[in-house]
Design a protein around this motif. Structure first.
Motif, short mmCIF file in Angstrom:
data_model
loop_
_atom_site.label_atom_id
_atom_site.label_comp_id
_atom_site.label_asym_id
_atom_site.label_seq_id
_atom_site.Cartn_x
_atom_site.Cartn_y
_atom_site.Cartn_z
N LYS A 49 22.65 -66.26 -13.53
CA LYS A 49 22.41 -65.15 -12.54
C LYS A 49 21.04 -64.52 -13.10
CE LYS A 49 27.20 -64.64 -11.50
NZ LYS A 49 27.62 -65.45 -12.55
N ILE A 50 20.63 -64.50 -14.29
CA ILE A 50 19.74 -63.75 -14.72
C ILE A 50 18.21 -64.50 -14.17
CG2 ILE A 50 19.41 -65.18 -16.79
CD1 ILE A 50 18.91 -61.47 -16.68
N ALA A 51 18.45 -66.04 -14.09
CA ALA A 51 17.37 -66.61 -13.43
C ALA A 51 16.91 -66.30 -12.15
CB ALA A 51 17.84 -68.35 -13.26
N PHE A 52 18.04 -66.05 -11.14
CA PHE A 52 17.77 -65.51 -9.81
C PHE A 52 17.25 -63.86 -9.77
CE2 PHE A 52 20.21 -69.21 -9.68
CZ PHE A 52 19.90 -69.85 -8.23
N PHE A 53 17.43 -63.14 -11.01
CA PHE A 53 16.77 -61.66 -11.09
C PHE A 53 15.52 -62.09 -11.45
CE2 PHE A 53 21.19 -60.28 -10.92
CZ PHE A 53 20.94 -58.84 -10.71
N LEU A 54 15.24 -63.19 -12.10
CA LEU A 54 13.72 -63.30 -12.48
C LEU A 54 13.03 -63.93 -11.33
CD1 LEU A 54 14.04 -65.27 -15.83
CD2 LEU A 54 12.96 -63.19 -15.62
N TYR A 55 13.45 -64.67 -10.42
CA TYR A 55 12.88 -65.29 -9.17
C TYR A 55 12.80 -64.06 -8.30
CZ TYR A 55 14.96 -69.64 -10.78
OH TYR A 55 15.27 -71.11 -11.45
N GLY A 56 13.74 -63.19 -8.12
CA GLY A 56 13.59 -62.06 -7.05
C GLY A 56 12.25 -60.97 -7.52
N SER A 57 12.27 -60.76 -8.79
CA SER A 57 11.38 -59.65 -9.39
C SER A 57 9.89 -60.43 -9.27
CB SER A 57 11.70 -59.35 -10.74
OG SER A 57 12.99 -59.03 -11.17
N ALA A 58 10.01 -61.80 -9.54
CA ALA A 58 8.75 -62.51 -9.75
C ALA A 58 7.97 -62.53 -8.07
CB ALA A 58 8.75 -63.60 -10.11
N LEU A 59 8.99 -62.63 -6.99
CA LEU A 59 8.54 -62.73 -5.62
C LEU A 59 8.22 -61.35 -5.26
CD1 LEU A 59 11.44 -65.33 -4.37
CD2 LEU A 59 8.81 -65.45 -4.31
N SER A 60 8.84 -60.22 -5.76
CA SER A 60 8.63 -58.94 -5.21
C SER A 60 7.05 -58.64 -5.70
CB SER A 60 9.42 -57.89 -5.98
OG SER A 60 9.25 -56.67 -5.62
N LEU A 61 6.79 -58.92 -7.11
CA LEU A 61 5.40 -58.73 -7.33
C LEU A 61 4.45 -59.43 -6.52
CD1 LEU A 61 4.37 -58.59 -11.18
CD2 LEU A 61 2.99 -59.71 -9.72
N ALA A 62 4.59 -60.65 -6.34
CA ALA A 62 3.56 -61.54 -5.62
C ALA A 62 3.51 -60.86 -4.22
CB ALA A 62 4.16 -63.02 -5.21
N ARG A 63 4.67 -60.58 -3.57
CA ARG A 63 4.59 -59.79 -2.17
C ARG A 63 3.82 -58.50 -2.19
NH1 ARG A 63 6.83 -55.48 -0.38
NH2 ARG A 63 8.80 -55.59 -2.19
N GLU A 64 4.04 -57.72 -3.19
CA GLU A 64 2.97 -56.42 -3.37
C GLU A 64 1.73 -56.55 -3.48
OE1 GLU A 64 4.45 -53.06 -5.39
OE2 GLU A 64 6.32 -52.86 -4.26
N GLU A 65 1.14 -57.77 -3.80
CA GLU A 65 -0.21 -57.97 -4.11
C GLU A 65 -0.79 -58.60 -2.88
OE1 GLU A 65 -1.91 -61.70 -6.31
OE2 GLU A 65 0.15 -62.40 -6.16
N ARG A 66 -0.11 -58.98 -1.87
CA ARG A 66 -0.56 -59.28 -0.60
C ARG A 66 -1.25 -58.15 -0.06
NH1 ARG A 66 1.58 -64.19 1.61
NH2 ARG A 66 2.84 -65.47 0.21
#
Length: 397
Positions: free
Chosen positions: A380-397
């Motif tokens: 499960k910790i991997a999917f928290f990493l994925y979601g967090s990284a996707l949030s960061l990528a989304r906010e830079e758009r």
């Protein structure tokens, strides 16, 4: 609605270190709260234009495509998996974690950072509980190794380390100053899980990533690294007669013993078996979650493990990259590696602008190091990493 989603995800994050406990025989708290989070997220998407817009932006990320394709292909492999029940269970788990990933990705970065603080606080609370509550697995309870949350000691220690790295080197930068310094000191408590657990993979992981993280901080980081380098061994020496630290020191010594069945020889045998399975099923693998089902046919170590199991399964691959390769073939392996590479590239470009990016980079490196000796593609910790990284990528758009 955003606040309600964050609070539910925060509670979910806090329970992550405890998800090995079965509550009243009905499953873990993480599972119950996870269902609530998924239901809230889906319903909020229907009524909140902001969350819906965030979700659409997240789906446009190339890493999202890679994640979706990996999960989809894992589901396709059910068609030829010898144990359909195991494969279906893993696929359903992936679907649930996929929803949680996109729920995390829809949050603002500052709230995502607080989720990692919640995980660290959960780890800190779980440490004393590990001495009080008996481990639900009798074999692990009798092993002499410390763990908590009903988890395998290796899983527990590496989870605690990843949570610390993301929190200390990234997430705390988004906290108010009056909390930041208290939490920065308190978060080090989570690292105690490494020596207590006797986990060799977590030890190697901690030495590499703590050194990397602290060296990047310049003079202060170097001084802190020296301090930790002195205090750590001194503390281990002072507590060397306690059963947990004695077990840790004994296990650490075996890292140099290449003939040890418990360390390297047994791993090589089962890694070789995973490679053989891949060569026989190169395109689609043997089926998601099914390497343990077929491994006794290829590995003496796996056959030995199978003799002690009641479900007919043998040993897992003890390497998530070989596990993905053996279970989902070159197609699934491509999507999995593409996911890791895409997110790492996106985080690397933002490492100087967003503090959380650097913390997540260390978290991913720690995840990959842990995955070299653990079957961790579905944790499960991997999917928290994925979601967090996707949030960061989304906010830079």
């Amino acid at each position: 609605m955003e606040k309600a989603l964050f609070l539910s995800l925060g509670l979910l994050a806090f329970t992550l270190p405890f998800d090995g406990y079965n509550v009243l025989g009905l499953g873990s708290l993480f599972r119950f709260i996870g269902f609530i989070v998924l239901a809230m997220f889906v319903s909020f998407l229907l009524v909140s234009p902001k969350l819906a817009r965030n979700a659409v932006q997240t789906l446009r990320n190339g890493a999202s495509y890679a994640l979706l394709l990996f999960v989809f292909w894992s589901g396709v492999t059910i068609l030829w998996a010898p144990n359909v029940d195991w494969a279906t269970t893993r696929f359903v788990s992936y679907l649930s974690l996929l929803g949680i990933t996109f729920a995390i990705a829809s949050l603002p970065l500052a709230l995502v950072a607080r989720l990692w603080v919640a995980i660290v606080l959960g780890v800190i609370i779980s440490l004393p509980l590990g001495f009080i509550l008996p481990h639900p697995n009798p074999l692990l309870a009798e092993s002499g190794r410390f763990s908590s949350g009903g988890k395998d000691p290796n899983d527990y220690a590496n989870l605690a380390l990843i949570a610390f790295l993301v929190c200390y080197f990234g997430a705390l930068a988004y906290m108010a100053w009056r909390f930041k310094y208290i939490l920065s000191l308190a978060s080090w408590i989570a690292v105690i899980a490494v020596p207590l657990s006797g986990s060799r993979s977590a030890l190697v992981n901690a030495l590499f990533n703590l050194g990397l993280g602290l060296l990047k901080r310049g003079r202060r980081g170097i001084l802190l690294l020296i301090f930790v380098g002195v205090i750590g061994p001194a503390g281990l020496f002072a507590l060397s007669e306690t059963p947990w630290i004695r077990t840790f020191l004994e296990r650490a010594e075996t890292l140099g013993n290449l003939s040890s069945e418990d360390t390297w020889a047994g791993r090589w045998d089962i890694w070789r078996a995973a490679w053989y399975v891949f060569t026989e099923h190169p395109l689609g693998g043997v089926g998601v979650a099914n390497f343990a089902w077929v491994s006794p046919q290829y590995s003496d170590m796996a056959a030995h493990i199978a003799a002690m199991r009641e479900d007919g399964g043998g040993g897992v691959a003890h390497n998530m990259f070989l596990s993905v390769l053996a279970e989902t073939g070159i197609v699934g392996f491509f999507f999995f590696v593409l996911l890791q590479a895409t997110l790492f590239h996106q985080l690397w470009r933002k490492r100087k602008k967003e503090p959380l990016a650097w913390g997540l980079l260390l978290g991913f490196v720690a995840y990959w190091i842990a995955g070299m000796s653990l079957t961790w593609e579905y944790v499960k910790i991997a999917f928290f990493l994925y979601g967090s990284a996707l949030s960061l990528a989304r906010e830079e758009r």
